[in-house]
Design a protein around this motif. Structure first.
Motif, mmCIF file in Angstrom:
data_model
loop_
_atom_site.group_PDB
_atom_site.id
_atom_site.type_symbol
_atom_site.label_atom_id
_atom_site.label_comp_id
_atom_site.label_asym_id
_atom_site.label_seq_id
_atom_site.Cartn_x
_atom_site.Cartn_y
_atom_site.Cartn_z
ATOM 1 N N THR A 205 29.203 20.192 39.296
ATOM 2 C CA THR A 205 30.541 20.780 39.317
ATOM 3 C C THR A 205 31.248 20.620 37.975
ATOM 4 N N LEU A 209 33.961 24.361 40.396
ATOM 5 C CA LEU A 209 33.550 23.920 41.716
ATOM 6 C C LEU A 209 32.525 24.908 42.260
ATOM 7 N N ALA A 544 38.381 20.714 47.725
ATOM 8 C CA ALA A 544 36.993 20.326 47.470
ATOM 9 C C ALA A 544 36.508 19.200 48.354
#
Length: 705
Positions: A205, A209, A544
């Motif tokens: 990442t 992302l 996330a």
């Protein structure tokens, strides 16, 4: 849709549906004999010819059917014919496996779809088996494909930059800005254009992302996805038959130097891709948050949410000693911390040249801990009622470490027979038994013998594109093999030490991927040291990682005024508070401010373990003056809202759509001082007043309806 059922190949021309009350999928077979996903959720079914095959792949000697930067329209995609499908339930999951076969090569493909009951989330991976008589070299394999989406004219696309010290920075734009209208009818071909995002190297990442989203501009309907790869990944969006198509992939040959040779009888399975649906971006994020909880390894930490003090950030910064730690341990305990983690440096004996390129043995420094050794420090942590923790960077071995020569060369990353070196360090390959045994001994000593109950596992180098060990034909395949072996090693450690809590860190959030989050208990969200720059990271981190896993630094300092102390503490209260700072040097008044914030966190953490996030001001911008993050508690009667001010006017109206029209009570939980600010409910939302900047408030909203 319960039990297990099989179809006959004669049913191939018939459409079939699969799913549950929260997610229904419809499939049909196109004129070329390939099955297609034509409807997902409450939308109209697409024409099978406009949808995508269930599986697309490229292999040496079998390329694309239509040139371009996308991994759709492949030669194999049009040849993998439907053979049948099976459905069933497994625990709280519904599953579907569709079998495909290519007569030319003998390759069989199994599209393995699953969905947690009650959630509008589809998980997909593809398993390949070479049933032919010749080897096949794979170059790319899709994890999840979806066609028949609305035209690019109707969609906005969302993606997140994820850079060191500046993680989770979402941006949106019209998809048509990238995928131009070329007048498809005039050319009788779809556009070759694509919006492509990739993650490369051992920091999956770093840069972005492994996520993305599409929203319909008119209705807000959202498709949100993540690729669960601990190594390389790719997603792309393109135009097909006047609609939009989405392809999720793990690593590919073109972008990650990934290739796998399948001998006859051998199998390969892709990394999973997940797709969440929602009436808006917040709803889709909520569904994906619940899905992440459903796929991860169960652990008591996910519901207990103990407060962790870590001595690193803006405090000891990798220079721990007994003299420095003992008063800090006492102060952390008094503040309400329940875990105390000694971060980097505890193994450093101040050898000439520093410790960076000499790590690997993971033995405590005699100079740093001269009287009673590190055990004295660990004992003091336990005496003060906390669980001791240590920082570890397990995958690296410094070039000057004795471990570098003690382990066989094959235990390290290599290319063309040469051991790789990155920033004065070698990288262990966890597929090799000697590398794994070395780390097993390390962890069993630290956890089993020393009694450490928390490990912060860091990773501060990046290797791109990977390693070529014996048996690898490309470095990207070696990297994915190591990354999956690393997660298998972590799983085995937690099996042996079920009470151990593991924090995942890679220079902050450079390894914030779904595969690793499913194994570890906590996720470092950033190494950002400026308290004024952390709020946009903290506010966006739940995109996330679930809030109970997202470690957010709170590092108050004795030189801060009361407002800045409250600001840095308040930013972490809707995540997983990671306390730091020179608490032992603070005045009693300042220590009371810290205790109040920790106490407020402990009153709400039970709700955070099941809450889902929302963003009443939209996803935060890096320079926004005002930011807001909310958490909805199941049942709909309670919510929490953090509001930050970093400039601008002193007052702002904050909409809270899911509570609009209700009678709502408000309570400011942090800061505790009466002058911190006000939050008044006005029927559709809040009027928040923060008289000083920087300022922050944590508000509890409750409704009887």
């Amino acid at each position: 849709m319960t039990g297990t059922a099989d179809t006959d190949v004669n049913d191939a021309q018939k459409a079939f549906t699969w799913g549950h009350t929260a997610l229904e999928a419809e499939f049909a077979v196109a004129s070329d004999g390939t099955p297609r996903l034509v409807r997902l959720g409450d939308t109209d079914a697409a024409d099978p010819e406009a949808a995508l095959p269930l599986v697309e792949l490229t292999a040496l000697g079998h390329g694309s059917g239509w040139s371009g930067p996308r991994f759709t329209g492949t030669a194999f995609g049009s040849r993998l014919k439907y053979r049948g499908h099976r459905t069933g339930t497994r625990g709280d999951w519904d599953w579907l496996t569709v079998e495909l076969h290519d007569e030319r090569t003998g390759l069989s493909a199994f599209a393995e779809l699953s969905s947690p009951s009650g959630l509008p989330v589809l998980r997909s991976r593809v398993r390949l088996r070479n049933d032919g008589g010749e080897p096949l070299v794979l170059q790319s394999v899709s994890s999840l494909l979806l066609g028949g989406l609305p035209s690019p004219d109707a969609l906005d696309v969302h993606r997140a930059r994820n850079d060191w010290l500046a993680e989770c920075r979402w941006q949106s734009e019209p998809l048509r800005r990238t995928v131009a209208d070329i007048n498809v009818d005039a050319h009788q071909h779809d556009s070759r254009a694509a919006l492509v995002l990739t993650g490369r190297g051992s920091w999956p990442t770093d840069g972005h992302l492994a996520m993305g989203a599409l929203t319909r501009r008119d209705s807000g309907l959202t498709w949100l996805w993540q690729i669960e790869s601990p190594a390389g990944w790719r997603w792309d969006l393109g135009e097909r038959a006047h609609g939009t198509c989405l392809a999720l992939n793990g690593p590919t040959d073109a972008e990650h130097q990934w290739r796998v040779r399948l001998a006859p009888g051998e199998e390969f399975t892709t990394v999973p891709g997940a797709l969440a649906l929602g009436s808006g971006l917040d709803a889709a994020m909520g569904a994906l948050t619940s899905y992440r909880r459903a796929v991860r390894r169960p652990h008591p930490d996910h519901t207990a949410l103990p407060v962790v003090f870590n001595d690193y950030m803006n405090t000891l910064m990798g220079d721990p000693t007994t003299e420095k730690l003992l008063p800090l341990i006492d102060a952390a305990a008094e503040a309400g911390a329940e875990y105390f983690c000694v971060d980097s440096g505890w193994y450093d004996d101040w050898a000439d040249g520093g410790w960076w390129d000499s790590v690997g043995a993971w033995l405590p420094s005699a100079r740093r801990f001269p009287d009673g050794g590190i055990q004295r420090v660990l004992d003091r942590i336990r005496e003060r009622g906390m669980v001791p923790g240590l920082w570890l960077e397990p995958e690296v071995v410094g070039v000057r470490s004795p471990v570098a020569s003690a382990l066989p060369p094959e235990a390290f990353f290599q290319r063309d027979g040469v051991r790789l070196t990155e920033q004065g360090r070698h990288q262990l390959d966890l597929r090799h038994p000697a590398a794994r045994a070395h780390l097993d001994r390390t962890v069993d000593r630290i956890v089993g013998e020393w009694g450490v109950g928390y490990l912060k596992l860091d990773y501060n180098i990046v290797v791109d594109p990977g390693t070529c060990a014996p048996g690898d034909i490309a470095p990207g395949a070696g990297l994915l093999g190591h990354a999956e072996a690393y997660l298998d090693w972590l799983t085995a450690i937690l099996d042996r030490h079920p009470g151990l809590v593991v924090e995942n860190c890679a220079s902050g959030g450079m390894r914030m991927d779904g595969a690793t989050l499913a194994v570890t208990q906590l996720q470092s969200t950033s190494d950002q040291q400026d308290p004024l720059l952390f709020p946009p990271i903290a506010a966006a981190a739940p995109t996330a990682v679930p809030p109970e896993q997202g470690a957010v630094w709170a590092y108050p300092q004795p030189e801060y005024d009361d407002d800045l102390i409250a600001f840095t503490l308040g930013g972490a209260l809707l995540g997983r508070i990671h306390l730091s700072g020179h608490l032992n040097r603070m005045s009693e008044h300042q220590r009371a401010l810290v205790r109040d914030a920790v106490s407020a966190y402990k009153t709400i953490r039970g709700d955070l373990a099941s809450a889902v996030p929302f963003w009443p001001l939209g996803l935060p911008g890096w320079t926004d003056a005002w930011l807001a993050l909310g958490m909805r508690v199941p049942g709909g009667r309670a919510a929490y809202l953090s509001v930050w001010r970093r400039g601008g006017e002193r007052e702002l109206r904050v909409p809270v759509a899911h509570l609009a029209g209700r009678e709502v009570r408000t309570e400011i939980l942090h800061p505790s001082g009466a002058a911190a600010g006000t939050a008044v409910w006005e029927g559709e939302g809040l009027r928040v007043t923060l008289p000083r900047s920087p300022g922050v408030v944590l508000i509890r909203l409750t409704s009887d309806v």
